[in-house]
Design a protein around this motif. Sequence first.
Motif, mmCIF file in Angstrom:
data_model
loop_
_atom_site.group_PDB
_atom_site.id
_atom_site.type_symbol
_atom_site.label_atom_id
_atom_site.label_comp_id
_atom_site.label_asym_id
_atom_site.label_seq_id
_atom_site.Cartn_x
_atom_site.Cartn_y
_atom_site.Cartn_z
ATOM 1 N N SER A 249 -1.556 -1.772 21.250
ATOM 2 C CA SER A 249 -0.498 -1.085 20.498
ATOM 3 C C SER A 249 0.230 -2.049 19.569
ATOM 4 O O SER A 249 0.599 -1.682 18.442
ATOM 5 C CB SER A 249 0.499 -0.431 21.464
ATOM 6 N N HIS A 250 0.441 -3.298 20.010
ATOM 7 C CA HIS A 250 1.100 -4.285 19.153
ATOM 8 C C HIS A 250 0.202 -4.699 17.992
ATOM 9 O O HIS A 250 0.683 -4.931 16.881
ATOM 10 C CB HIS A 250 1.497 -5.509 19.983
ATOM 11 N N VAL A 251 -1.095 -4.799 18.252
ATOM 12 C CA VAL A 251 -2.031 -5.127 17.175
ATOM 13 C C VAL A 251 -2.006 -4.038 16.106
ATOM 14 O O VAL A 251 -1.948 -4.322 14.903
ATOM 15 C CB VAL A 251 -3.457 -5.307 17.737
ATOM 16 N N GLN A 252 -2.023 -2.791 16.539
ATOM 17 C CA GLN A 252 -1.981 -1.666 15.597
ATOM 18 C C GLN A 252 -0.680 -1.663 14.806
ATOM 19 O O GLN A 252 -0.673 -1.469 13.577
ATOM 20 C CB GLN A 252 -2.145 -0.350 16.359
ATOM 21 N N ALA B 205 3.857 -12.067 19.732
ATOM 22 C CA ALA B 205 4.843 -11.790 20.786
ATOM 23 C C ALA B 205 5.770 -12.968 21.011
ATOM 24 O O ALA B 205 6.663 -12.898 21.857
ATOM 25 C CB ALA B 205 4.127 -11.441 22.093
ATOM 26 N N SER B 206 5.603 -14.050 20.252
ATOM 27 C CA SER B 206 6.471 -15.215 20.417
ATOM 28 C C SER B 206 7.782 -15.010 19.675
ATOM 29 O O SER B 206 7.898 -14.159 18.781
ATOM 30 C CB SER B 206 5.768 -16.476 19.892
ATOM 31 N N THR C 191 17.144 -15.592 18.743
ATOM 32 C CA THR C 191 16.886 -16.470 19.880
ATOM 33 C C THR C 191 17.445 -15.916 21.176
ATOM 34 O O THR C 191 16.730 -15.841 22.192
ATOM 35 C CB THR C 191 17.474 -17.869 19.613
ATOM 36 N N ARG C 192 18.712 -15.525 21.191
ATOM 37 C CA ARG C 192 19.320 -15.036 22.439
ATOM 38 C C ARG C 192 18.663 -13.754 22.947
ATOM 39 O O ARG C 192 18.359 -13.667 24.138
ATOM 40 C CB ARG C 192 20.825 -14.840 22.251
ATOM 41 N N PRO C 193 18.455 -12.760 22.114
ATOM 42 C CA PRO C 193 17.807 -11.536 22.628
ATOM 43 C C PRO C 193 16.294 -11.654 22.747
ATOM 44 O O PRO C 193 15.640 -10.702 23.180
ATOM 45 C CB PRO C 193 18.202 -10.476 21.607
ATOM 46 N N ARG C 194 15.714 -12.817 22.345
ATOM 47 C CA ARG C 194 14.267 -13.055 22.425
ATOM 48 C C ARG C 194 13.482 -12.050 21.575
ATOM 49 O O ARG C 194 12.486 -11.470 22.006
ATOM 50 C CB ARG C 194 13.780 -13.018 23.881
ATOM 51 N N ARG C 195 13.949 -11.840 20.351
ATOM 52 C CA ARG C 195 13.260 -10.943 19.430
ATOM 53 C C ARG C 195 11.942 -11.594 18.992
ATOM 54 O O ARG C 195 11.896 -12.784 18.703
ATOM 55 C CB ARG C 195 14.142 -10.666 18.215
ATOM 56 N N THR C 196 10.874 -10.813 18.940
ATOM 57 C CA THR C 196 9.553 -11.364 18.676
ATOM 58 C C THR C 196 9.219 -11.368 17.185
ATOM 59 O O THR C 196 9.886 -10.718 16.371
ATOM 60 C CB THR C 196 8.471 -10.562 19.413
ATOM 61 N N VAL C 197 8.156 -12.093 16.851
ATOM 62 C CA VAL C 197 7.646 -12.109 15.484
ATOM 63 C C VAL C 197 7.382 -10.691 14.992
ATOM 64 O O VAL C 197 7.772 -10.311 13.878
ATOM 65 C CB VAL C 197 6.347 -12.949 15.407
ATOM 66 N N GLY D 57 6.398 -11.103 29.334
ATOM 67 C CA GLY D 57 5.546 -12.273 29.181
ATOM 68 C C GLY D 57 4.167 -11.851 28.715
ATOM 69 O O GLY D 57 3.571 -10.933 29.294
ATOM 70 N N LEU D 58 3.638 -12.507 27.674
ATOM 71 C CA LEU D 58 2.375 -12.082 27.080
ATOM 72 C C LEU D 58 1.235 -12.128 28.088
ATOM 73 O O LEU D 58 0.536 -11.135 28.306
ATOM 74 C CB LEU D 58 2.046 -12.960 25.872
ATOM 75 N N CYS D 59 1.024 -13.280 28.712
ATOM 76 C CA CYS D 59 -0.157 -13.447 29.559
ATOM 77 C C CYS D 59 -0.049 -12.662 30.853
ATOM 78 O O CYS D 59 -1.008 -11.994 31.259
ATOM 79 C CB CYS D 59 -0.373 -14.931 29.857
#
Length: 572
Positions: free
Chosen positions: A232-235, A281-282, A322-328, A391-393
Amino acid sequence: MQGTPGRTPMPNTRLLVLFGSQTGTAEDVSERLRREARRRELGCRVQALDSYPVVNLINEPLVIFVCATTGQGEPPDNMKSFWRFIFRRNLPSTSLCQMDFAVLGLGDSSYAKFNFVAKKLHRRLLQLGGSALLPVCLGDDQHELGWPSKFTLKFLQEVPSTCSEELCVAGTDPQGPPSELQPFLAPMVTNQRVTGPSHFQDVRLIEFDITGSGVSFVAGDVVLIQPENTASHVQQFCQALGLDPDQHFTLQPREPGVPCPARLPQPCSIQRLVSQYLDIASVPRRSFFELLACLSCHELEREKLLEFSSAQGQEELCEYCTRPRRTVLEVLCDFPHTAGAIPPDYLLDLIPLIRPRAFSIASSLLAHPSRLQILVAVVQYQTRLKEPRRGLCSNWLASLDPGQGPVRVPLWVRSGGLTFPKTPDTPVIMVGPGTGVAPFRAAIQERVAQGETGNVLFFGCRQRDQDFYWEAEWKELQTRGCLTLVTAFSREQEQKVYVQHRLRELGPLVWGLLDLRGAHFYLAGNAKYMPADVSDALTSIFQEEGGLSGPAAAAYLARLQRTLRFQTETWA
């Protein structure tokens, strides 16, 4: 204008970056130069031109001037005093003969006096005896991008055969065991949740079949796993950037001698690039916003991106990202006009590659031949953002179900941070709360198979019926006399009890094993508080049971660490 050839600066020369800035851009560029200098282990100072004692310039061996042009060719406000001084007619022509310099101008070619200040300053520094390291550099705000991409994506008109992509990871290297460049695609055998249904965390025991892989390991080794982004993230990513996931390409470096990412197959599909290589997802860093701002053609979005990438906007960037950990991926979706205009050539400049994740191996080949097991805590937590952080993995692994069809996971093995004694009859004391117990299960299985019975395990968790990993296995080994098990269930009584409390309670046993029988002590688990608490408990035991003073107890612990009789493997 061509500068005169400069002298080669001495290796230990300190760099000085002086800037004249009206809106903050020159200051931001100067700070970026400082970061680049530090990456190259070069000392660097950054100052505004008017705050720098200009008379000291005669003693500076290496200087970069970063300056904007304002109005009709005027210097910025914070370099006007410097400007007046440097153009004094009575300055000797040899004033700066010891200085190597470079000038970077920041201007706009739509103005008649484009980079006038930088050009004039460069000429003046030459007149005063300075040696130019390179011609004056003229940055142009009208240019659509300040620097070229590292690679170009050459899209193919025809879809290549699919086997060319698969061969890169389908098997092992005949010259050696699996590695990052050529991992083994291990069949997943089981994926079992081992925490109770009401427990706050999902923890999985996952087993892989490594038959015929060439993979070999001993207790203390770790397995590295290469995860993937969710479908879903790839799409979502491809839609945001207007990419065709089925499009194939070859990657070509712009400059000779620059290698392509070693793991990336040639040719490759956009689908595979995004799924297996780009870490969308980083949490992006400041450099991500700097490049994104350069790529943006949307005025409002570009203004915000420039704010995030500026030195003054760091608190706002921290609050946004950074604080809310928003992804790329989430950032790109927040800037849709910019995302839709990103040239594909810049994908590898903009987004880091997915890094492999390391897990302690939780099984021994002596107990489970041709099998490799890991204990995985599935990372999921809430910030102020609506969508939970994952967590991605760990989440990717948890999503795989071998019961629904064949599942293969790219993996390889390397030596870990724990090594267990080779000499027979050497006892080991292992402290492994939570998933920190994983490497000790491998060690206990290995030692029991070799006939070693001096195994002491301190295990801690919240509740006996929720997260007591391998309870039946430990109890069976206890019955056989192969294991001494000490447990701490922190939430089963009003006062929380942790492994360090159990260590203190059994101080005579711990001291006797360490001091009289030469035992080795091991610690694995979360790095936040537990390692320091366990070290404090040991120091207290050395004082109370061994009669050592405080300094002598600390020296005893240090000696254990120095001789590798006290080893730790912790993670954040």
